[in-house]
Scaffold this active site. Structure first.
Site, mmCIF file in Angstrom:
data_model
loop_
_atom_site.group_PDB
_atom_site.id
_atom_site.type_symbol
_atom_site.label_atom_id
_atom_site.label_comp_id
_atom_site.label_asym_id
_atom_site.label_seq_id
_atom_site.Cartn_x
_atom_site.Cartn_y
_atom_site.Cartn_z
ATOM 1 N N ARG A 239 0.853 -1.214 0.000
ATOM 2 C CA ARG A 239 0.000 0.000 0.000
ATOM 3 C C ARG A 239 0.881 1.254 0.000
ATOM 4 O O ARG A 239 0.527 2.280 -0.581
ATOM 5 C CB ARG A 239 -0.927 -0.026 1.223
ATOM 6 C CG ARG A 239 -2.058 -0.981 0.996
ATOM 7 C CD ARG A 239 -2.972 -1.194 2.178
ATOM 8 N NE ARG A 239 -3.989 -2.156 1.750
ATOM 9 C CZ ARG A 239 -4.583 -3.042 2.525
ATOM 10 N NH1 ARG A 239 -4.298 -3.106 3.812
ATOM 11 N NH2 ARG A 239 -5.476 -3.857 2.048
ATOM 12 N N HIS A 334 -4.627 23.102 -17.572
ATOM 13 C CA HIS A 334 -4.391 22.927 -19.004
ATOM 14 C C HIS A 334 -5.584 23.346 -19.865
ATOM 15 O O HIS A 334 -5.448 23.480 -21.093
ATOM 16 C CB HIS A 334 -4.035 21.469 -19.315
ATOM 17 C CG HIS A 334 -2.610 21.122 -19.006
ATOM 18 N ND1 HIS A 334 -2.132 20.994 -17.716
ATOM 19 C CD2 HIS A 334 -1.534 20.916 -19.823
ATOM 20 C CE1 HIS A 334 -0.848 20.703 -17.748
ATOM 21 N NE2 HIS A 334 -0.452 20.657 -19.008
ATOM 22 N N GLU A 359 -4.308 -2.797 -4.344
ATOM 23 C CA GLU A 359 -4.060 -3.034 -2.913
ATOM 24 C C GLU A 359 -5.213 -2.535 -2.038
ATOM 25 O O GLU A 359 -5.021 -2.130 -0.893
ATOM 26 C CB GLU A 359 -2.729 -2.386 -2.481
ATOM 27 C CG GLU A 359 -1.472 -3.185 -2.726
ATOM 28 C CD GLU A 359 -1.161 -3.568 -4.175
ATOM 29 O OE1 GLU A 359 -2.096 -3.869 -4.959
ATOM 30 O OE2 GLU A 359 0.025 -3.620 -4.513
ATOM 31 N N THR A 361 -9.556 -0.892 -1.986
ATOM 32 C CA THR A 361 -10.308 0.353 -2.216
ATOM 33 C C THR A 361 -10.179 1.298 -1.003
ATOM 34 O O THR A 361 -9.744 0.865 0.068
ATOM 35 C CB THR A 361 -11.796 0.013 -2.416
ATOM 36 O OG1 THR A 361 -12.236 -0.690 -1.255
ATOM 37 C CG2 THR A 361 -12.031 -0.824 -3.652
#
Ligand SMILES: Cc1cc2nc3c(=O)[nH]c(=O)nc-3n(C[C@H](O)[C@H](O)[C@H](O)COP(=O)(O)OP(=O)(O)OC[C@H]3O[C@@H](n4cnc5c(N)ncnc54)[C@H](O)[C@@H]3O)c2cc1C
Length: 382
Positions: A239, A334, A359, A361
């Site tokens: 993680r 942008h 890894e 939610t």
């Protein structure tokens, strides 16, 4: 790795990321295919498959603190390259941690060079996220007979070995999950590709089907029945690696936004001169700085041999939110042209969305964080 050697390795590795890997972006995004025949030899030569394999088995043996910037740099170029390297190294790290000495000696030297390729088989189409394992492995005459399905398994097109999490005593509940090594060409084991992904295009995350697949009992990694504990330990470190991925992608989106804001002129002034745009840039800087420091703290604790369940889930959760905000703002800086493939923001925005899922939610990270704070006085103070 010793500090001076690491600095030299890192300098050369970063240079090669930009000179040799970055140019693949256009081809991969257009064809939605990673040209493995050309990318893998470069990665091998960069020693990218042995980053986390201990030196005694032929790897570089980077510490977590040393690995984080390397993965973050890869997260700036086309996403499938980062995913390939990440899954290989996180699985290698898990094997180094959970396997017996005999298994380590047999697997890690090949993994370090990329001659062997490994994948992590946890997620299932017929069961829930993480620990809800439905695949079974029943003992029959010195073998396990494996039945079940896994899906979204990265590197399924190239892996020679899969770690498969399966219930070895289904009647004993979830405690009886084991991590079992399954070789690619084992009879009864089939692999099918899944449709193309939103971002990190070109990688393969296939569906694995096991129908009475027989593997020797000695293929259990480490101890039988300890699979869930091993999975937690592996995901805990990994993680942090996803947080590093968020950091790298966010850093790149920020760099591009700074450059764009200075050169884009509207109403006679660069947009960088407008307070509204400066506010976006400042918020991006805050997210990136906070994430970098959070990761450094967790990585240092991990390298000191400490368990970091709370820290790694905090980093992963904050990281995905941070890179979400940064890529949102980068797109706004942008303007409309950022929504086209003319600018890399479009790809970074899509690539970053995988960080929500890899890894576990956000819900799963919240569950781990709350569990740690409810059961310990101060889980971060150790
Ligand atoms: C590109 C890609 C690559 C991947 N690579 C791998 C890989 O190499 N190996 C591997 O094993 N997996 C891999 N995965 C799978 C990934 O880890 C999972 O998709 C993720 O952990 C979520 O699990 P799920 O898909 O089963 O979601 P589900 O469990 O179906 O969850 C759906 C939603 O419900 C919520 N939810 C589910 N159960 C609960 C609960 N008990 N309490 C509260 N909320 C809940 C979840 O948070 C989520 O929001 C990959 C996924 C992707 C997209």
């Amino acid at each position: 790795m010793e500090a001076k050697a690491y600095e030299e390795f890192r300098r050369r590795f970063f240079e090669r990321v930009w000179v040799e890997l970055d140019p693949f972006e256009e081809e991969i995004e257009s064809t939605e295919r990673l040209p493995l025949d050309r990318v893998v030899p470069i990665l091998r030569d960069m020693q990218a498959f042995g980053l986390l394999v201990p030196e005694q088995y032929g790897g570089l043996g980077l510490s977590v603190t040393q690995y984080v910037p390397v993965l973050a740099e890869l997260a700036k170029v086309q996403g499938a390259i980062r995913v390939l390297v990440h899954v290989h190294n996180m699985t290698a790290h898990a094997i180094a941690d959970m396997a017996s000495e005999e298994q380590r000696a047999a697997l890690l030297p090949g993994i370090a060079t990329g001659q062997l390729s490994v994948a992590f088989g946890l997620t299932e189409p017929d069961h829930g996220t993480g620990a809800d394992v439905g695949t079974t492995a029943i003992k029959v005459n010195g073998h396990f007979s494996i039945n079940g399905r896994k899906h979204l398994i990265t590197n399924s097109n190239i892996a020679s070995h899969f770690i498969v999490f399966a219930k070895t005593q289904p009647e004993a509940g979830e405690r009886a999950v084991s991590a079992i090594l399954v070789e690619r060409n084992t009879p009864g084991f089939t692999i099918e590709p899944l449709p193309e992904t939103m971002g990190c295009k070109g990688g393969e995350h296939g569906q694995l089907t096991f129908k009475d697949v027989l593997v020797p009992v000695r293929n259990v990694l480490g101890e039988e029945g300890r699979g869930l504990e091993q999975m937690e330990t592996a995901l805990e470190v990994s993680r942090l690696f996803i947080a590093a991925t968020s950091l790298g992608t966010a850093e790149r989106a920020f760099e591009l936004s700074l450059a764009f804001a200075k050169q884009r002129v509207t109403f006679g002034k660069p947009i960088a001169a407008r307070q509204a745009v400066q506010r976006y840039l400042a918020e991006m800087a805050v997210d990136i700085h906070a994430l970098r420091l959070m990761i450094a703290d967790a990585a240092a604790k991990c390298d000191a041999g400490k368990r970091i369940p709370a820290e790694s889930s905090i980093c992963k959760l904050f990281g995905l939110e941070a890179v979400g905000r940064v890529t949102d703002r980068a797109l706004l800086v942008h303007g409309g042209i950022g929504y086209t493939r003319k600018h890399r923001i479009e790809r970074l925005y899509r690539d970053a969305r995988l960080n929500w899922l890899e890894e576990g939610t956000p819900t799963i990270q919240m569950l781990v964080i709350a569990r740690e704070f409810l059961s310990k006085d101060n889980p971060l103070d150790h």
